[in-house]
Design a protein around this motif. Structure first.
Motif, PDB file in Angstrom:
ATOM      1  N   ALA A  66       0.830  -1.204   0.000  1.00  0.00           N
ATOM      2  CA  ALA A  66       0.000   0.000   0.000  1.00  0.00           C
ATOM      3  C   ALA A  66       0.862   1.251   0.000  1.00  0.00           C
ATOM      4  CB  ALA A  66      -0.921  -0.003   1.217  1.00  0.00           C
ATOM      5  N   MET A  67       2.093   1.120   0.491  1.00  0.00           N
ATOM      6  CA  MET A  67       2.998   2.255   0.540  1.00  0.00           C
ATOM      7  C   MET A  67       3.768   2.440  -0.763  1.00  0.00           C
ATOM      8  SD  MET A  67       2.261   3.285   3.519  1.00  0.00           S
ATOM      9  CE  MET A  67       0.656   2.503   3.297  1.00  0.00           C
ATOM     10  N   LEU A  68       3.803   1.382  -1.591  1.00  0.00           N
ATOM     11  CA  LEU A  68       4.487   1.433  -2.890  1.00  0.00           C
ATOM     12  C   LEU A  68       3.529   0.935  -3.971  1.00  0.00           C
ATOM     13  CD1 LEU A  68       7.913  -0.111  -1.782  1.00  0.00           C
ATOM     14  CD2 LEU A  68       7.473   2.298  -2.289  1.00  0.00           C
ATOM     15  N   PRO A  69       2.394   1.606  -4.155  1.00  0.00           N
ATOM     16  CA  PRO A  69       1.358   1.098  -5.054  1.00  0.00           C
ATOM     17  C   PRO A  69       1.776   1.012  -6.522  1.00  0.00           C
ATOM     18  CG  PRO A  69       0.903   3.367  -4.434  1.00  0.00           C
ATOM     19  CD  PRO A  69       2.031   2.903  -3.558  1.00  0.00           C
ATOM     20  N   ASP A  70       2.793   1.761  -6.909  1.00  0.00           N
ATOM     21  CA  ASP A  70       3.224   1.752  -8.303  1.00  0.00           C
ATOM     22  C   ASP A  70       4.309   0.730  -8.598  1.00  0.00           C
ATOM     23  OD1 ASP A  70       1.467   3.863  -8.888  1.00  0.00           O
ATOM     24  OD2 ASP A  70       2.953   5.371  -8.307  1.00  0.00           O
ATOM     25  N   VAL A  71       4.741   0.006  -7.576  1.00  0.00           N
ATOM     26  CA  VAL A  71       5.773  -1.022  -7.768  1.00  0.00           C
ATOM     27  C   VAL A  71       5.095  -2.387  -7.825  1.00  0.00           C
ATOM     28  CG1 VAL A  71       7.907  -2.025  -6.885  1.00  0.00           C
ATOM     29  CG2 VAL A  71       7.433   0.411  -6.521  1.00  0.00           C
ATOM     30  N   PRO A  72       5.086  -3.047  -8.986  1.00  0.00           N
ATOM     31  CA  PRO A  72       4.404  -4.343  -9.116  1.00  0.00           C
ATOM     32  C   PRO A  72       5.138  -5.466  -8.394  1.00  0.00           C
ATOM     33  CG  PRO A  72       5.566  -3.809 -11.138  1.00  0.00           C
ATOM     34  CD  PRO A  72       5.686  -2.608 -10.255  1.00  0.00           C
ATOM     35  N   THR A  73       4.454  -6.566  -8.181  1.00  0.00           N
ATOM     36  CA  THR A  73       5.059  -7.739  -7.557  1.00  0.00           C
ATOM     37  C   THR A  73       5.897  -8.500  -8.586  1.00  0.00           C
ATOM     38  OG1 THR A  73       3.242  -9.243  -8.079  1.00  0.00           O
ATOM     39  CG2 THR A  73       3.066  -7.958  -6.031  1.00  0.00           C
ATOM     40  N   MET A  74       6.722  -9.410  -8.090  1.00  0.00           N
ATOM     41  CA  MET A  74       7.501 -10.275  -8.982  1.00  0.00           C
ATOM     42  C   MET A  74       6.566 -11.130  -9.822  1.00  0.00           C
ATOM     43  SD  MET A  74      10.823  -9.771  -8.315  1.00  0.00           S
ATOM     44  CE  MET A  74      11.648 -11.271  -8.861  1.00  0.00           C
ATOM     45  N   THR A  75       5.513 -11.658  -9.190  1.00  0.00           N
ATOM     46  CA  THR A  75       4.577 -12.536  -9.895  1.00  0.00           C
ATOM     47  C   THR A  75       3.877 -11.798 -11.023  1.00  0.00           C
ATOM     48  OG1 THR A  75       4.221 -13.821  -7.870  1.00  0.00           O
ATOM     49  CG2 THR A  75       2.584 -14.045  -9.608  1.00  0.00           C
ATOM     50  N   GLU A  76       3.511 -10.551 -10.790  1.00  0.00           N
ATOM     51  CA  GLU A  76       2.882  -9.754 -11.844  1.00  0.00           C
ATOM     52  C   GLU A  76       3.777  -9.627 -13.067  1.00  0.00           C
ATOM     53  OE1 GLU A  76       0.391  -6.111 -10.701  1.00  0.00           O
ATOM     54  OE2 GLU A  76       1.640  -6.405  -8.918  1.00  0.00           O
ATOM     55  N   GLN A  77       5.089  -9.721 -12.836  1.00  0.00           N
ATOM     56  CA  GLN A  77       6.038  -9.551 -13.935  1.00  0.00           C
ATOM     57  C   GLN A  77       6.592 -10.875 -14.442  1.00  0.00           C
ATOM     58  OE1 GLN A  77       8.562  -5.865 -13.662  1.00  0.00           O
ATOM     59  NE2 GLN A  77       7.908  -5.934 -11.525  1.00  0.00           N
ATOM     60  N   GLY A  78       5.880 -11.954 -14.119  1.00  0.00           N
ATOM     61  CA  GLY A  78       6.197 -13.240 -14.731  1.00  0.00           C
ATOM     62  C   GLY A  78       7.142 -14.143 -13.975  1.00  0.00           C
ATOM     63  N   VAL A  79       7.545 -13.768 -12.751  1.00  0.00           N
ATOM     64  CA  VAL A  79       8.446 -14.620 -11.966  1.00  0.00           C
ATOM     65  C   VAL A  79       7.740 -14.989 -10.660  1.00  0.00           C
ATOM     66  CG1 VAL A  79      10.684 -14.838 -10.837  1.00  0.00           C
ATOM     67  CG2 VAL A  79      10.487 -13.528 -12.955  1.00  0.00           C
ATOM     68  N   SER A  80       7.281 -16.219 -10.561  1.00  0.00           N
ATOM     69  CA  SER A  80       6.573 -16.673  -9.361  1.00  0.00           C
ATOM     70  C   SER A  80       7.552 -17.331  -8.391  1.00  0.00           C
ATOM     71  CB  SER A  80       5.472 -17.664  -9.744  1.00  0.00           C
ATOM     72  OG  SER A  80       6.037 -18.792 -10.406  1.00  0.00           O
ATOM     73  N   GLY A  81       7.067 -17.637  -7.189  1.00  0.00           N
ATOM     74  CA  GLY A  81       7.897 -18.315  -6.206  1.00  0.00           C
ATOM     75  C   GLY A  81       8.815 -17.395  -5.423  1.00  0.00           C
ATOM     76  N   VAL A  82       8.704 -16.082  -5.657  1.00  0.00           N
ATOM     77  CA  VAL A  82       9.527 -15.115  -4.923  1.00  0.00           C
ATOM     78  C   VAL A  82       8.579 -14.113  -4.269  1.00  0.00           C
ATOM     79  CG1 VAL A  82      11.583 -13.657  -5.043  1.00  0.00           C
ATOM     80  CG2 VAL A  82      11.192 -15.368  -6.805  1.00  0.00           C
ATOM     81  N   ASP A  83       7.618 -14.631  -3.548  1.00  0.00           N
ATOM     82  CA  ASP A  83       6.553 -13.783  -3.016  1.00  0.00           C
ATOM     83  C   ASP A  83       6.242 -14.095  -1.553  1.00  0.00           C
ATOM     84  OD1 ASP A  83       5.504 -16.276  -3.412  1.00  0.00           O
ATOM     85  OD2 ASP A  83       3.905 -15.644  -4.780  1.00  0.00           O
ATOM     86  N   MET A  84       7.311 -14.346  -0.791  1.00  0.00           N
ATOM     87  CA  MET A  84       7.125 -14.687   0.609  1.00  0.00           C
ATOM     88  C   MET A  84       6.868 -13.444   1.457  1.00  0.00           C
ATOM     89  SD  MET A  84       7.378 -17.936   0.865  1.00  0.00           S
ATOM     90  CE  MET A  84       7.749 -18.192   2.585  1.00  0.00           C
ATOM     91  N   PRO A  85       6.035 -13.567   2.494  1.00  0.00           N
ATOM     92  CA  PRO A  85       5.792 -12.423   3.389  1.00  0.00           C
ATOM     93  C   PRO A  85       7.015 -12.129   4.247  1.00  0.00           C
ATOM     94  CG  PRO A  85       4.745 -14.383   4.255  1.00  0.00           C
ATOM     95  CD  PRO A  85       5.263 -14.753   2.891  1.00  0.00           C
ATOM     96  N   SER A  86       7.151 -10.880   4.639  1.00  0.00           N
ATOM     97  CA  SER A  86       8.263 -10.463   5.499  1.00  0.00           C
ATOM     98  C   SER A  86       7.696  -9.646   6.659  1.00  0.00           C
ATOM     99  CB  SER A  86       9.262  -9.627   4.690  1.00  0.00           C
ATOM    100  OG  SER A  86      10.352  -9.233   5.485  1.00  0.00           O
ATOM    101  N   TRP A  87       8.175  -9.901   7.877  1.00  0.00           N
ATOM    102  CA  TRP A  87       7.643  -9.215   9.046  1.00  0.00           C
ATOM    103  C   TRP A  87       8.694  -9.156  10.151  1.00  0.00           C
ATOM    104  CZ3 TRP A  87       7.880 -12.871  12.890  1.00  0.00           C
ATOM    105  CH2 TRP A  87       7.769 -14.225  12.499  1.00  0.00           C
TER     106      TRP A  87
END
Length: 338
Positions: free
Chosen positions: A245-266
C-alpha cells in the motif's frame, strides 16, 4: 479442657482458622492478578535487543516503539544494538537473559524462520528458546537494480542477465538471510547465471550496491526507498504476495512473470523462554497500544511498513507457518547450511 466448636472460644478459633485458610487460598489468585500491574518495577529499565547497527530502518522502528513503550509502561525502555552474525549474537543474548520481561528483542522473520535452517552456527531453537510476545510490523523486500543496468522491469533485468551470463552479481545481507534466499529463488525461477556476493549486513551491502560493484539487491523496503532517492538505483518489484500500500506503483515479482519469490516479510517481539504469562500479557497489551497509535502507524508507513500487533499465540502460529514456508523453499533450492 478442649473448647467445643459451639462455645464462644470454639467459634472464634474456627472463624480464625477459616479466615487464615481462605486468605492463604486466595494468595495465588491475588499474585496472578497483581502480576501485570506489578510489572515493570518503577524505574527499572526494559531493553530491546536489536541485531543490527544503529541508524538503519529497523533500528529507527525499535527506537520509536521504545520511546512510546516507555511512556505507556512508565519506565525507561532502551534499544541495545548487538550487530553481527545474522542476528545470532542478539538472539543468544536474549535467550541467556532472565525471563523476567526486562529483556526482549525486535527481530525480522529471518531470525526464527530462516537462520535455523540455513546457518550451521545457529544453536537456538526458535520454538523452545524464545517466547513470542507480539508481531511488530509487516513489510516487503524490494528488488532494486543499480542505475547502470538498463532494466526497468523484471523481464528486462532477466533478459540483460541472460545476455551477460556469469557477469552479473547480486548482494545480500549475508549467506542464508532472506535477501540471499530471494536472490537464489529468483535465479532458479528465471534460469539465471549470476554471482551471489554476501555481506556482513545491510549497511555494507548498500555501500557496494550504491557504488555499482553489485548490480541488484533484494533490500528491505525502507532502505530501498532511501537508496532510490539518491537516483543511483531503481525499484523494480516487491517480493510479496501483493503490492505494498505504501508502494502502489511497484508491481510484484509474480505480476512480472516470476513466481515463487513472493514470501511475506515481518518483524516481531520475542523474549527468553519461560516468561511468566502475566508479564507476557502486560508487554503484549502495552505493545498493542503503542503499535495502534496514529503516530506509530505514520512513522512506520514512511518506510513502507505497516505497524501491526498480535497476540502471543498468533505470533507463535505465524512463526511456525513462516518457518515451514521458508523450509520448503530452502529444500527446493537445495541450500545447505553454511
Amino acid at each position: 479442657m478442649n473448647a467445643s466448636p459451639h462455645s464462644s472460644i470454639g467459634r472464634r478459633r474456627v472463624a480464625a482458622w477459616l479466615g487464615f485458610a481462605l486468605g492463604a487460598a486466595a494468595l495465588p489468585c491475588a499474585a496472578l492478578a497483581a502480576g501485570p500491574a506489578a510489572f515493570p518495577e518503577k524505574g527499572r529499565s526494559i531493553r530491546i535487543v536489536l541485531g543490527l547497527a544503529a541508524g538503519g530502518a529497523s533500528d529507527a522502528q525499535a527506537r520509536f516503539v521504545a520511546n512510546k513503550l516507555g511512556e505507556v509502561l512508565q519506565t525507561p525502555v532502551i534499544v541495545e544494538n548487538r550487530p553481527g552474525a545474522s542476528f545470532i549474537l542478539a538472539t543468544e543474548e536474549v535467550i541467556r537473559a532472565a525471563p523476567d520481561g526486562y529483556t526482549m528483542m525486535y527481530a525480522p522473520s529471518s531470525v526464527v524462520a530462516q537462520n535455523p535452517q540455513t546457518l550451521a552456527q545457529v544453536r537456538y531453537d526458535p520454538f523452545k528458546d524464545l517466547t513470542p510476545i507480539s508481531l511488530g510490523a509487516r513489510g516487503p523486500l524490494v528488488l532494486t537494480v543499480h542505475a547502470s543496468v538498463p532494466a526497468r522491469t523484471v523481464q528486462e533485468l532477466v533478459a540483460h542477465i541472460k545476455a551477460n551470463p556469469g557477469k552479473m552479481s547480486y548482494a545480500s545481507f549475508g549467506t542464508g538471510t532472506s535477501s540471499h534466499i530471494y536472490g537464489e529463488a529468483f535465479a532458479k525461477q528465471a534460469g539465471l547465471d549470476v554471482v551471489h556476493v554476501p555481506y556482513k549486513g545491510g549497511a555494507d551491502a548498500a555501500k557496494d550496491f550504491l557504488a555499482g560493484r553489485v548490480q541488484y539487491y533484494f533490500d528491505a523496503a525502507p532502505n530501498a526507498i532511501q537508496n532510490t532517492a539518491t537516483g543511483k538505483v531503481r525499484m523494480l518489484a516487491v517480493a510479496a504476495p501483493r503490492r505494498s500500500a505504501m508502494l502502489p506503483d511497484v508491481p510484484t515479482m509474480t505480476e512480472q512473470g516470476v513466481s515463487g519469490v513472493d514470501m511475506p516479510s515481518w518483524l516481531g517481539f520475542y523474549g527468553p523462554a519461560r516468561m511468566p504469562a502475566p508479564v507476557v500479557a502486560r508487554l503484549n497489551a502495552a505493545l498493542a497500544q503503542v503499535l495502534a497509535m496514529p503516530a506509530t502507524r505514520d512513522f512506520f508507513r514512511q518506510g513502507a511498513y505497516e505497524a501491526e500487533s498480535s497476540s502471543p499465540a498468533q505470533l507463535a502460529e505465524l512463526t511456525r507457518a513462516t518457518y515451514e514456508q521458508w523450509g520448503d523453499i530452502i529444500r527446493k533450492l537445495g541450500l545447505a547450511k553454511q
